[in-house]
Design an enzyme around this catalytic site. Structure first.
Site, short mmCIF file in Angstrom:
data_model
loop_
_atom_site.label_atom_id
_atom_site.label_comp_id
_atom_site.label_asym_id
_atom_site.label_seq_id
_atom_site.Cartn_x
_atom_site.Cartn_y
_atom_site.Cartn_z
N CYS A 22 -0.49 5.86 10.34
CA CYS A 22 0.72 5.17 10.79
C CYS A 22 0.37 3.87 11.51
O CYS A 22 -0.46 3.85 12.40
CB CYS A 22 1.51 6.07 11.74
N GLU B 296 0.82 -1.21 0.00
CA GLU B 296 0.00 0.00 0.00
C GLU B 296 0.86 1.25 0.00
O GLU B 296 1.99 1.25 0.48
CB GLU B 296 -0.92 0.01 1.23
N CYS C 91 6.86 -5.56 15.46
CA CYS C 91 6.33 -4.69 16.52
C CYS C 91 4.86 -5.03 16.76
O CYS C 91 4.05 -5.01 15.83
CB CYS C 91 6.49 -3.22 16.14
N CYS D 277 1.67 -2.82 15.54
CA CYS D 277 1.65 -2.36 14.15
C CYS D 277 1.06 -3.45 13.24
O CYS D 277 1.49 -4.60 13.27
CB CYS D 277 3.07 -2.02 13.70
N CYS E 30 6.66 -6.84 6.73
CA CYS E 30 7.75 -6.30 7.55
C CYS E 30 8.19 -7.38 8.53
O CYS E 30 7.34 -8.09 9.09
CB CYS E 30 7.29 -5.06 8.31
N CYS F 84 3.45 8.52 1.21
CA CYS F 84 4.03 7.52 2.11
C CYS F 84 4.16 6.22 1.31
O CYS F 84 3.14 5.68 0.86
CB CYS F 84 3.12 7.34 3.33
#
Length: 392
Positions: free
Chosen positions: A384, A130, A154, A157, A150, A143
């Protein structure tokens, strides 16, 4: 240090960060990681010599490469069938050789009265990523993603819950930029025609885990046409959760991009829980490397700090954060407290407004520059920590 001096042993193709296969930290891999493949080679992936050689194989002289570069970087155009300055008999071959389709739009979601657009892209292997385009009164920021998923893990997230599938190529990264620049030029974003002015590597992935492709993309984004898109390096932000070798490499490049460090906690005890990479590179190592970046670049480092209710948002956390930053004795950091954007099924939730306000007050009183981050695109999961590349 130039891009060409980075050896393949230093920068593994998988994107596994140093220490990421054993020891205190291991990258979290997705179930699809094993089926990684390489995307088709694109114009943006080639060196100048490789472009000339490819043109030669098509029976095209060297000057045709510059024409293609003008179309791509200057006009955001890859439709070679309409290149009127190009031999008609060679247009189809040139398109196939230089501009294979790397990203295909799946869905486009709009928020904030048309000024925020989140696009879901499908890559050559079916992977989904995205990007989010945000128009503000004085700038337009894109962005972008640099990895499929990833591996940093974390827990608060959405992207971190996906695991790492693979690195993205330079071409795949740049295509996000080209399309967004074209959308702005053509008035597809509320507010009429405009110009893409800022790039943040804050989408899916850990940019330092894909250093070579990210650095090549940065160079091409910031070079003037026909070598690049002409977006100032000072308007490019590269983020990291604290991959210290990557920060050191970026420092040595001498490119005036802004460095953003996702800190999220002022102590190792708390950060070990929130950012698993802290077990590999602790807060002292991360802050030392970030401060060295400031010394070398004189560009203030952004400290990203997602505020989580009752976890890291209390007065004691703000005071410790201020002490850690002021330890270096100069105004080197700008803190961006970010109201947490909760993800589905997560125990982590946003701070109370009064705690957010108190956190900022404490930082300001300590002489720390701090600005509460705008949560654009929250209602379309484009803010975010919310990018999960789900088809809707």
């Amino acid at each position: 240090m130039s891009e060409t001096t980075i050896s393949t042993t230093e920068q593994p193709e998988t994107g596994i960060t140093p220490g990421g296969t054993s020891g205190a930290f291991r990258d979290v891999l997705s179930k699809d990681h094993a089926r990684r493949g390489k995307p088709p080679v694109h114009f943006a992936d080639m060196t100048e010599d490789e472009r000339v050689e490819t043109a030669k194989k098509l029976g095209l002289p060297k000057f045709r490469v510059k024409q293609l570069a003008n179309h791509y970087y200057g006009h955001f155009d890859v439709n070679a069938a309409e290149f009127t300055d190009f031999p008609a008999s060679k247009r189809e071959e040139a398109a196939a050789a230089f501009f294979p389709e790397l990203i295909t739009e799946v869905t486009r979601q709009v928020a904030d009265e048309g000024t925020t657009i989140k696009t879901l892209w499908k890559l050559f292997d079916g992977s989904l990523i995205e990007s989010v385009l945000m128009r503000y009164p004085t700038r337009t920021t894109l962005c972008i993603s640099s990895q499929v998923g990833c591996g940093m893990g974390c827990p608060f997230c959405a992207t971190g819950q996906l695991g790492l599938t693979r690195n993205m190529s330079t071409g795949e990264i740049l295509e996000q930029v080209r399309v967004a620049a074209m959308m702005m030029r053509d008035g597809e974003v509320a507010g009429g025609p405009g110009r893409l002015s800022n790039i943040v590597f804050m989408g899916m992935g850990e940019p330092m885990g894909n250093y070579r492709s990210v650095l090549s993309a940065v160079r091409q984004i910031s070079a003037m046409p026909p070598e690049g898109f002409g977006i100032s390096a000072r308007n490019i932000t590269v983020s990291t959760v604290g991959v210290v070798p990557g920060i050191k490499k970026l420092t040595a490049e001498g490119i005036p991009v802004r460095l953003a460090v996702s800190l999220h906690a002022p102590s190792d005890e708390l950060r070990d829980e929130l950012v698993p990479m802290n077990k590999r590179f602790n807060t002292t190592q991360v802050l030392d490397a970030a401060h060295d970046y400031w010394l070398a670049s004189k560009r203030r480092v952004s400290i990203e700090y997602a505020l989580m209710r009752g976890i890291n948002d209390q007065a004691e956390h703000a005071r410790l954060l201020a002490r850690r930053l002021n330890h270096y004795g100069d105004n080197w950091a700008h803190v961006n407290p970010i109201p947490l954007n909760p993800i589905e099924g997560s125990k982590w939730t946003a701070s109370k407004p009064e705690d957010e306000a108190r956190f900022l007050e404490i930082l300001h009183a300590a002489g720390i520059t701090a600005t509460l981050r705008d949560t654009r695109g929250q209602d379309i999961d484009g803010a975010c920590g919310q990018l999960a590349a789900k088809e809707r």
